[in-house]
Design a protein around this motif. Structure first.
Motif, mmCIF file in Angstrom:
data_model
loop_
_atom_site.group_PDB
_atom_site.id
_atom_site.type_symbol
_atom_site.label_atom_id
_atom_site.label_comp_id
_atom_site.label_asym_id
_atom_site.label_seq_id
_atom_site.Cartn_x
_atom_site.Cartn_y
_atom_site.Cartn_z
ATOM 1 N N UNK A 253 11.351 5.962 3.686
ATOM 2 C CA UNK A 253 11.569 5.153 4.498
ATOM 3 C C UNK A 253 10.461 4.310 4.478
ATOM 4 N N UNK A 254 9.239 4.251 4.429
ATOM 5 C CA UNK A 254 8.164 3.568 4.775
ATOM 6 C C UNK A 254 8.273 2.040 3.433
ATOM 7 N N UNK B 79 1.151 -1.132 0.046
ATOM 8 C CA UNK B 79 -0.407 -0.234 -0.297
ATOM 9 C C UNK B 79 1.268 0.734 0.360
ATOM 10 N N UNK B 80 2.242 0.688 -0.123
ATOM 11 C CA UNK B 80 3.296 2.050 -0.547
ATOM 12 C C UNK B 80 2.993 3.116 -1.394
ATOM 13 N N UNK B 81 2.763 4.582 -1.382
ATOM 14 C CA UNK B 81 2.757 4.755 -2.486
ATOM 15 C C UNK B 81 3.394 6.252 -2.245
ATOM 16 N N UNK B 82 3.745 7.049 -3.003
ATOM 17 C CA UNK B 82 4.510 8.848 -3.152
ATOM 18 C C UNK B 82 4.389 9.754 -1.845
ATOM 19 N N UNK B 83 4.876 9.475 -1.088
ATOM 20 C CA UNK B 83 4.157 10.729 0.045
ATOM 21 C C UNK B 83 4.259 12.141 -0.147
ATOM 22 N N UNK B 84 5.614 12.371 -0.810
ATOM 23 C CA UNK B 84 5.411 13.393 -1.139
ATOM 24 C C UNK B 84 4.391 15.024 -1.851
ATOM 25 N N UNK B 85 3.346 13.786 -2.323
ATOM 26 C CA UNK B 85 2.215 14.583 -2.163
ATOM 27 C C UNK B 85 1.516 13.436 -3.298
#
Lengths: 190, 618
Positions: free
Chosen positions: B279-280, B140-146
């Protein structure tokens, strides 16, 4: 004299062969103008133009039998596109053929449906699923909203429902600036 | 000295702006971890791509980290339970989206135990890379920059593109946002471990960490971590200029590579990840922990601005509460930064994977835009555009609905960074026009696709109708031909004379005789044979029916039937004797006699039911 004649005849033969070969080799299947008009039409296949589908209407336009303003689902933008393509003057949609409506899909009330298959036969894009004496249903993704299934239904169980706005198909609005009365001037006036 | 060396190597993109930073307020306190105690609302649409497929039902009890919805199709991401609890609803609810429209959400009522499901760390060093990346699909990890683009897609190497450089995006160029800054200060070692995993999966030779020079603490922490981990990753400090945090801009600044308009960064051998994303990845690989929470900056008009580690699905209002509550005069809440963010429809919307910052806004903080004036063609927007577009042209085309032209001028390369609107002396909301034009073009393209599908289906339907017609005709022809063959076999005598007859008729013209006479004779014979066959069939059917009726009867009934038949035969013989013209009358008489003689209740009913009908005409 004879040489000149021979040269001319030879040239004529040669060019004739070239032309004949090109006519066979580069033959265009179908009428390209009809295809280009058909590409502009919205493909609802609703028949509001008076022809039994978009392609027949496109053919009629190409032959000069029909006007360009007979397609309500295509809207004003469609008439403009047709006018641009054909190099004719834009004219507003002919109200005789109906008015543009928001995009809708047909919905069958499955409790009322008697399974008569009449709507299945009427659907121009085979978007209705069902069998005789079995409940029918509409494949919403393939329904063009042509309303052709409404009339044949003997129990009036089909209704048109406008497509709801979801985050998926939502569109950014054209920026508009509402004119607001300025507070200060109002106070001054009072 | 190091910084000077860095600067010498760096490249510059066109334009960019320097908006006021406002980053200090939210960096004074360490990241605070929030516990899920309120009902969590998890929208299914949290990422770019397909909506994931639900795997739970209302009333089900789930554990922390349990899969709620599975990635569906090519580009999609899974969703997990951020804490243990019960699924209380699956329904439409408001989501953080500029439209303010509701969408499908799962509501999870936490049980307060925060009980983990069994987690399985991934042995990424020894497993096959392809299998590791495939397992990331479940994370479920997606780009966390937005941007929230599914990470497993970006890590998927298709074999053809050799990625030589991994770029870690630590620029965080937008004002107010500090979530990446705080993560780097506090968790630099873990980030370096994540970088090692990502670099291994991509097979990249070098790793460049691009960080803006307004975050010296974070850069120092990363350098120290690099040193400690003996990592080859280079921390490169880049000048602060908005929007250097855009992936393509950062790649350009660090490597000098410009990615062509129709290509992706992998096509030039570079892949870019946000610091929080790596990190994720580290947490998933080392502990099997899927994407359950994220760091969110809460700033603006709140009492204690700061960064919070928030379980996904927590309402924004709870987050604002944790930041000391909103102060007076707060007019709206902005998700994202002031340049690219949008105002939330309600403070009750949940935190999603794309929520990097919440700003409580006041009219004094963000004064309402002054009325737009006409464009004066100063082209300041073109000077500011980091993508080197012609924003003024795009504005004219978008304003006049000239979408084809807008597309020609590469409207879709616009990153909507807002630099053009920021510098516009006429206060024209340029980005709003571009967004409008983009969504109109996308809608038109979809309509065109639907029209093509409809055309295809209509063509197929017409083809099918035509084919069915032909098949019917062919079937009839075959039937006729079959019957003819049968006829010529059964009744050769009948067929022969007609042939002979036609032969005699056309004897004068041998050519016609050869061609036409067999054909006509055959057709005639076939017709006759068909009629004969039909009659035979009808007879057989009748006989079968009769046999069915009298197949199983009691001896008494059989005797009665025999008596009736005898009487009927008698009557018929009598009628025939009396008068041939009165056959009908006699038949009627026998019919009545039959009915009279039968004593069964059924026949009595028949008579009574017939009686009123017979009276009616008279």
């Amino acid at each position: 004299m004879l040489t000149a004649l021979l040269v001319m005849v030879g040239l004529a033969l040669l060019l004739g062969l070239v032309l004949g070969y090109s006519a066979l080799k580069f033959k265009v299947e179908g009428d390209p103008l009809v295809a280009r008009i058909d590409a502009i039409l919205p493909q609802t296949q609703c028949g509001q133009c008076g022809y039994p589908g978009c392609k027949p209407y496109a053919t009629a336009i190409a032959n000069g039998e029909a006007d360009i303003n007979q397609c309500p689902p295509g809207g004003d933008a469609g008439v403009h596109a047709l006018a641009d393509l054909l190099g004719v003057e834009y004219k507003p949609l002919n109200a005789e053929h109906g008015v543009p409506k928001p995009k809708s899909v047909a919905v069958i009330d499955e409790q009322t449906c008697i399974g008569c298959t009449l709507c299945i036969q009427a659907c121009p894009v085979d978007a209705i699923l069902g069998a005789a004496k079995h409940m029918h249903t509409i494949i919403a993704a393939e329904c063009t909203g042509c309303e052709l299934c409404l009339a044949p239904c003997p129990v009036d169980c089909i209704s048109m429902q406008p497509l709801a706005e979801t985050p998926d198909n939502w569109k950014w609005r054209y920026p508009v600036f509402p004119i607001k009365p300025v507070q200060a001037t109002l106070e001054k006036a009072a | 000295m190091n910084a000077l060396v860095n600067l010498a190597k760096l490249f510059k993109f066109n334009g960019g702006v320097h908006p006021p930073q406002h980053k200090q307020a939210s960096t004074t306190q360490p990241i605070r971890v929030l516990q899920a105690n309120l009902p969590l609302v998890l929208p299914l649409r949290q990422h770019v791509g397909n909506i994931p497929h639900l795997r739970v039902q209302v009333g089900e009890h789930v554990l922390k980290g349990q899969l709620l919805a599975e990635a569906e199709g090519g580009i999609s991401a899974a969703i997990h339970a951020p804490t243990s609890g019960t699924i209380t609803a699956i329904q439409d609810a408001l989501i953080p989206h500029p439209s303010g429209l509701p969408d499908r959400c799962v509501t999870l009522q936490p049980d307060g135990l925060d009980e983990w499901t069994a987690l399985t760390p991934i042995d990424w060093q020894h497993m096959e890379k392809r299998a590791v990346v495939a397992s990331l699909r479940q994370s479920g990890i997606v780009g966390l920059g937005g941007a929230a683009f599914p990470t497993h897609i970006k890590l998927r190497s298709d074999g053809r593109s050799g990625i030589h450089t991994l770029v870690i995006n630590a620029a965080e160029c937008e004002p107010y946002i500090t979530c990446d800054d705080m993560v780097m200060r506090e968790r630099a070692a873990d980030i370096l471990r994540g970088i090692a995993i990502t670099q291994h999966l991509l097979g990249a030779e070098r790793c460049l960490i691009g960080i803006e020079d307004n975050k010296p603490e974070a850069a120092a922490a990363l350098r120290a971590a690099c040193h400690a981990a003996d990592s080859s990753a280079q921390v490169i400090v880049v000048p602060t200029i908005y929007p250097s945090g855009d992936a393509r801009r950062l790649i350009h600044v660090l490597t000098g590579l410009e990615i062509p308009s129709h290509q992706r960064s992998v096509d030039v051998g570079v892949q870019c990840f946000n610091v929080a994303t790596v990190l994720a990845i580290y947490r998933y690989m080392s502990f099997g922990e899927p994407a359950l929470s994220r760091i969110v900056t809460v700033t603006g008009n709140v009492a204690r601005p700061g960064n919070f580690e928030v379980p996904l699905g927590m309402p924004v209002s709870a987050l604002l509460e944790a930041a000391g509550g909103v102060l007076e005069d707060t007019s709206e809440f902005i998700m994202g930064g002031p340049m690219m963010g949008f105002s939330l429809p309600s403070p009750e919307v949940p935190v999603t994977k794309a929520t990097n910052c919440i700003i409580a806004s006041t009219p004094s903080l963000f004064p309402p835009a002054a009325p737009a004036m006409p464009c004066i063609r100063c082209a300041r927007c073109a000077d500011a555009c980091p993508v080197s577009l012609q924003p003024q042209e795009l504005y004219w085309f978008a304003k006049s609905d000239n979408f084809d032209k807008a597309r020609d001028y590469k409207l879709f390369d616009c990153i909507e960074c807002g630099c053009c609107s920021y510098v516009c002396p006429s206060n024209i909301p340029l980005v709003q026009y571009y967004r409008y034009a983009k969504s109109e073009i996308i809608a038109q393209d979809r309509a065109k696709e639907a029209a093509n599908l409809a055309r295809e289906r209509n063509d197929f339907r017409l083809m099918r109708i035509e084919r069915e017609k032909q098949e019917r005709a062919l079937k009839h022809a075959q039937k006729a031909a079959g019957a003819k063959a049968e006829a010529s076999k059964i009744e050769p005598g009948k067929a022969e004379p007609s042939k002979a007859e036609s032969g005699v008729q056309h004897a004068a013209d041998p050519a016609v005789n050869v061609a036409a006479s067999p054909a006509s004779a055959q057709a005639e014979a076939a017709k006759k044979a068909a009629i004969a066959a039909a009659i035979a069939r009808a007879k057989a059917q009748k006989a079968a029916q009769a046999a069915q009726n009298t197949a199983a009867v009691t001896p008494a009934v059989a005797a009665e039937m025999a008596a009736i038949d005898a009487r009927r035969a008698e009557a018929a013989a009598r009628a025939a004797n009396i008068n041939k013209d009165d056959v009908a009358e006699a038949a009627a008489a026998t019919h009545v006699a039959d009915q009279d003689s039968t004593t069964s209740p059924a026949s009595a009913q028949t008579v009574s039911s017939v009686a009123p009908n017979s009276k009616e005409p008279s």
